[in-house]
Scaffold this motif. Structure first.
Motif, PDB file in Angstrom:
ATOM      1  N   ARG A   1      14.282   5.491  -7.976  1.00  0.00           N
ATOM      2  CA  ARG A   1      13.561   4.593  -7.815  1.00  0.00           C
ATOM      3  C   ARG A   1      13.803   3.041  -7.731  1.00  0.00           C
ATOM      4  NH1 ARG A   1      10.679   6.561 -13.259  1.00  0.00           N
ATOM      5  NH2 ARG A   1       8.739   5.102 -12.630  1.00  0.00           N
ATOM      6  N   LYS A   2      14.132   2.848  -7.472  1.00  0.00           N
ATOM      7  CA  LYS A   2      15.082   1.188  -7.090  1.00  0.00           C
ATOM      8  C   LYS A   2      14.738   1.239  -5.190  1.00  0.00           C
ATOM      9  CE  LYS A   2      16.895   0.728 -11.531  1.00  0.00           C
ATOM     10  NZ  LYS A   2      16.699  -0.074 -11.802  1.00  0.00           N
ATOM     11  N   THR A   3      14.420   0.047  -5.201  1.00  0.00           N
ATOM     12  CA  THR A   3      14.094  -0.496  -4.354  1.00  0.00           C
ATOM     13  C   THR A   3      14.413  -1.134  -3.784  1.00  0.00           C
ATOM     14  OG1 THR A   3      12.295  -1.981  -4.928  1.00  0.00           O
ATOM     15  CG2 THR A   3      11.197  -0.296  -4.225  1.00  0.00           C
ATOM     16  N   PHE A   4      14.592  -2.074  -2.436  1.00  0.00           N
ATOM     17  CA  PHE A   4      15.743  -3.076  -1.964  1.00  0.00           C
ATOM     18  C   PHE A   4      14.459  -3.494  -0.715  1.00  0.00           C
ATOM     19  CE2 PHE A   4      18.272   0.240  -3.383  1.00  0.00           C
ATOM     20  CZ  PHE A   4      19.747  -0.330  -3.410  1.00  0.00           C
ATOM     21  N   TRP A   5      15.239  -4.836  -0.810  1.00  0.00           N
ATOM     22  CA  TRP A   5      14.328  -5.508   0.436  1.00  0.00           C
ATOM     23  C   TRP A   5      15.681  -6.467   1.289  1.00  0.00           C
ATOM     24  CZ3 TRP A   5       8.807  -6.048  -0.133  1.00  0.00           C
ATOM     25  CH2 TRP A   5       8.480  -5.584  -1.421  1.00  0.00           C
ATOM     26  N   ASP A   6      14.576  -5.947   2.713  1.00  0.00           N
ATOM     27  CA  ASP A   6      16.160  -6.589   3.596  1.00  0.00           C
ATOM     28  C   ASP A   6      15.612  -8.681   3.393  1.00  0.00           C
ATOM     29  OD1 ASP A   6      17.207  -4.797   4.620  1.00  0.00           O
ATOM     30  OD2 ASP A   6      15.340  -4.526   6.152  1.00  0.00           O
ATOM     31  N   CYS A   7      16.382  -9.206   3.698  1.00  0.00           N
ATOM     32  CA  CYS A   7      16.768 -10.973   3.599  1.00  0.00           C
ATOM     33  C   CYS A   7      17.114 -11.165   3.904  1.00  0.00           C
ATOM     34  CB  CYS A   7      16.766 -11.390   2.099  1.00  0.00           C
ATOM     35  SG  CYS A   7      16.765  -9.646   0.434  1.00  0.00           S
ATOM     36  N   VAL A   8      16.916 -12.593   4.603  1.00  0.00           N
ATOM     37  CA  VAL A   8      17.813 -13.376   5.181  1.00  0.00           C
ATOM     38  C   VAL A   8      18.218 -14.696   4.893  1.00  0.00           C
ATOM     39  CG1 VAL A   8      15.857 -14.519   6.113  1.00  0.00           C
ATOM     40  CG2 VAL A   8      17.691 -15.165   7.860  1.00  0.00           C
TER      41      VAL A   8
ATOM     42  N   ILE B   1      12.466 -11.001   3.895  1.00  0.00           N
ATOM     43  CA  ILE B   1      11.181 -10.337   5.668  1.00  0.00           C
ATOM     44  C   ILE B   1      10.846  -9.081   5.643  1.00  0.00           C
ATOM     45  CG2 ILE B   1      11.694  -9.420   7.352  1.00  0.00           C
ATOM     46  CD1 ILE B   1      15.164 -11.002   7.471  1.00  0.00           C
ATOM     47  N   LYS B   2      10.845  -7.991   4.595  1.00  0.00           N
ATOM     48  CA  LYS B   2      10.181  -6.864   4.715  1.00  0.00           C
ATOM     49  C   LYS B   2      10.990  -6.013   3.673  1.00  0.00           C
ATOM     50  CE  LYS B   2      12.442  -5.232   8.532  1.00  0.00           C
ATOM     51  NZ  LYS B   2      13.563  -3.375   7.984  1.00  0.00           N
ATOM     52  N   LEU B   3      10.001  -5.159   3.632  1.00  0.00           N
ATOM     53  CA  LEU B   3      10.792  -3.777   2.296  1.00  0.00           C
ATOM     54  C   LEU B   3      11.900  -2.811   2.753  1.00  0.00           C
ATOM     55  CD1 LEU B   3      10.397  -2.459  -0.934  1.00  0.00           C
ATOM     56  CD2 LEU B   3       8.603  -1.294   0.396  1.00  0.00           C
ATOM     57  N   SER B   4      13.198  -2.945   2.638  1.00  0.00           N
ATOM     58  CA  SER B   4      14.241  -1.893   3.420  1.00  0.00           C
ATOM     59  C   SER B   4      14.104  -0.306   3.036  1.00  0.00           C
ATOM     60  CB  SER B   4      15.289  -2.242   2.899  1.00  0.00           C
ATOM     61  OG  SER B   4      15.883  -1.456   3.605  1.00  0.00           O
ATOM     62  N   GLU B   5      14.037   0.517   3.622  1.00  0.00           N
ATOM     63  CA  GLU B   5      14.446   1.207   4.004  1.00  0.00           C
ATOM     64  C   GLU B   5      14.999   2.390   3.215  1.00  0.00           C
ATOM     65  OE1 GLU B   5      14.332   3.005   8.207  1.00  0.00           O
ATOM     66  OE2 GLU B   5      12.821   2.089   8.809  1.00  0.00           O
ATOM     67  N   LYS B   6      15.911   1.916   2.587  1.00  0.00           N
ATOM     68  CA  LYS B   6      16.721   1.928   1.436  1.00  0.00           C
ATOM     69  C   LYS B   6      15.786   2.375   0.172  1.00  0.00           C
ATOM     70  CE  LYS B   6      21.083   0.548  -0.567  1.00  0.00           C
ATOM     71  NZ  LYS B   6      22.489  -0.226  -0.538  1.00  0.00           N
TER      72      LYS B   6
ATOM     73  N   SER C   1      15.683  -5.276  -5.308  1.00  0.00           N
ATOM     74  CA  SER C   1      14.731  -6.023  -6.101  1.00  0.00           C
ATOM     75  C   SER C   1      15.188  -6.204  -7.516  1.00  0.00           C
ATOM     76  CB  SER C   1      13.430  -5.164  -6.785  1.00  0.00           C
ATOM     77  OG  SER C   1      12.877  -4.323  -5.713  1.00  0.00           O
ATOM     78  N   ASP C   2      15.235  -5.684  -8.423  1.00  0.00           N
ATOM     79  CA  ASP C   2      16.306  -6.076 -10.107  1.00  0.00           C
ATOM     80  C   ASP C   2      17.050  -7.285  -9.282  1.00  0.00           C
ATOM     81  OD1 ASP C   2      18.093  -4.288  -9.022  1.00  0.00           O
ATOM     82  OD2 ASP C   2      18.026  -3.795 -11.144  1.00  0.00           O
ATOM     83  N   SER C   3      18.099  -7.130  -8.708  1.00  0.00           N
ATOM     84  CA  SER C   3      19.645  -7.900  -8.757  1.00  0.00           C
ATOM     85  C   SER C   3      19.126  -8.980  -7.467  1.00  0.00           C
ATOM     86  CB  SER C   3      19.589  -7.074  -7.449  1.00  0.00           C
ATOM     87  OG  SER C   3      21.130  -6.366  -8.029  1.00  0.00           O
TER      88      SER C   3
ATOM     89  N   LYS D   1       0.510  -1.170  -0.176  1.00  0.00           N
ATOM     90  CA  LYS D   1       0.243   0.028   0.247  1.00  0.00           C
ATOM     91  C   LYS D   1       0.515   1.384   0.226  1.00  0.00           C
ATOM     92  CE  LYS D   1      -3.974   2.069   2.597  1.00  0.00           C
ATOM     93  NZ  LYS D   1      -5.275   1.843   3.720  1.00  0.00           N
ATOM     94  N   GLY D   2       1.029   2.399  -1.234  1.00  0.00           N
ATOM     95  CA  GLY D   2       1.188   3.205  -1.321  1.00  0.00           C
ATOM     96  C   GLY D   2       2.873   3.268  -1.801  1.00  0.00           C
ATOM     97  N   GLU D   3       3.056   2.343  -2.084  1.00  0.00           N
ATOM     98  CA  GLU D   3       4.295   1.700  -2.616  1.00  0.00           C
ATOM     99  C   GLU D   3       4.357   1.667  -3.809  1.00  0.00           C
ATOM    100  OE1 GLU D   3       7.178   2.294  -1.297  1.00  0.00           O
ATOM    101  OE2 GLU D   3       7.062   2.973   0.600  1.00  0.00           O
ATOM    102  N   GLY D   4       2.897   1.205  -5.127  1.00  0.00           N
ATOM    103  CA  GLY D   4       2.994   0.556  -5.944  1.00  0.00           C
ATOM    104  C   GLY D   4       3.952  -0.363  -6.299  1.00  0.00           C
TER     105      GLY D   4
END
Length: 226
Positions: A40-47, A31-36, A58-60, A13-16
């Motif tokens: 326009r690139k988004t990042f994800w926190d992973c374990v 785990i979750k969407l990163s604050e980084k 995201s693309d990587s 929601k709010g991110e599209g």
């Protein structure tokens, strides 16, 4: 394709953007969407399966990144040991190992007479395994500018009789080197020359031609007054 994909097609929601939370890509579970952010690139926190965490773009994440880095380390280790003999054949340490065995075990080697021909051998541990020799070398200060040296020149190559020394010093420890003990100190003629300030040629002549020994050997040279 990533494993365990989120099939609900949910959007944040709010991110599209598609929510990748819970999805697994290789060894990485989101785990979750990163604050980084980067443009326009988004990042994800992973374990990772190994327990480490990693933030991935995201693309990587979808195309290439499959672990925190542990996967590459494991593969590098496999590559290092696979076909080990072949891969090490051009390395300096491997050449040292081969030359050591050649002069002690190969009767056709030009140095055999001075080594294997007089009973100098390589211990079984090193003779059979380059890995064993390599481990000892790295644990005992090896570098490419050093040369392997036998502590006792009348004994063979083994962990308890070898050390790594500068190549310049190796020439000192030959069978032909004259060692002289005096006042509790054991040095060769060259070292005594440097220590006492007496010309090496003088010491050499005294020792061989005159048969002089300490303390006479080290009598200072008299200078003629001008």
């Amino acid at each position: 394709m990533p494993e365990n994909r989120n099939t609900k097609g949910q959007f944040i929601k709010g991110e599209g953007i598609s929510d990748l939370t819970g999805m697994k890509f290789g060894r990485l579970r989101v785990i979750k969407l990163s604050e980084k952010r980067s443009g326009r690139k988004t990042f994800w926190d992973c374990v990772c399966d190994c327990g480490n965490t990693k933030t991935v773009r995201s693309d990587s994440l979808k195309s290439s990144i499959r672990s925190c880095g542990c996967l590459k380390k494991e593969q590098d280790k496999i590559n290092l040991t696979k076909n080990h003999r072949h891969k090490q054949s051009g390395k300096h340490l491997y050449i040292v190992w081969m030359n050591m065995k050649q002069r002690c075990c190969n009767k056709s080697d030009k140095a055999y007479e001075r080594y294997g021909g007089r009973g100098i051998d390589v211990c079984d541990e090193w003779k059979k395994s380059f890995d064993s020799f390599k481990k000892w070398s790295l644990d005992n200060g090896y570098s490419n500018n050093l040369s392997i040296e036998r502590i006792d020149v009348n004994k063979g190559y083994s962990p308890d009789n070898c050390t790594w020394i500068p190549i310049k010093e190796q020439a000192v420890n030959r069978r032909s080197t004259v060692w002289v003990e005096y006042q509790g100190e054991r040095l060769n003629l060259k070292q005594w020359s440097e220590k006492l300030g007496i010309n090496y040629g003088t010491l050499h002549s005294r020792y061989y031609r005159s048969g002089m020994r300490p303390p006479e050997l080290f009598i200072p040279v008299k200078t003629t007054p001008r």
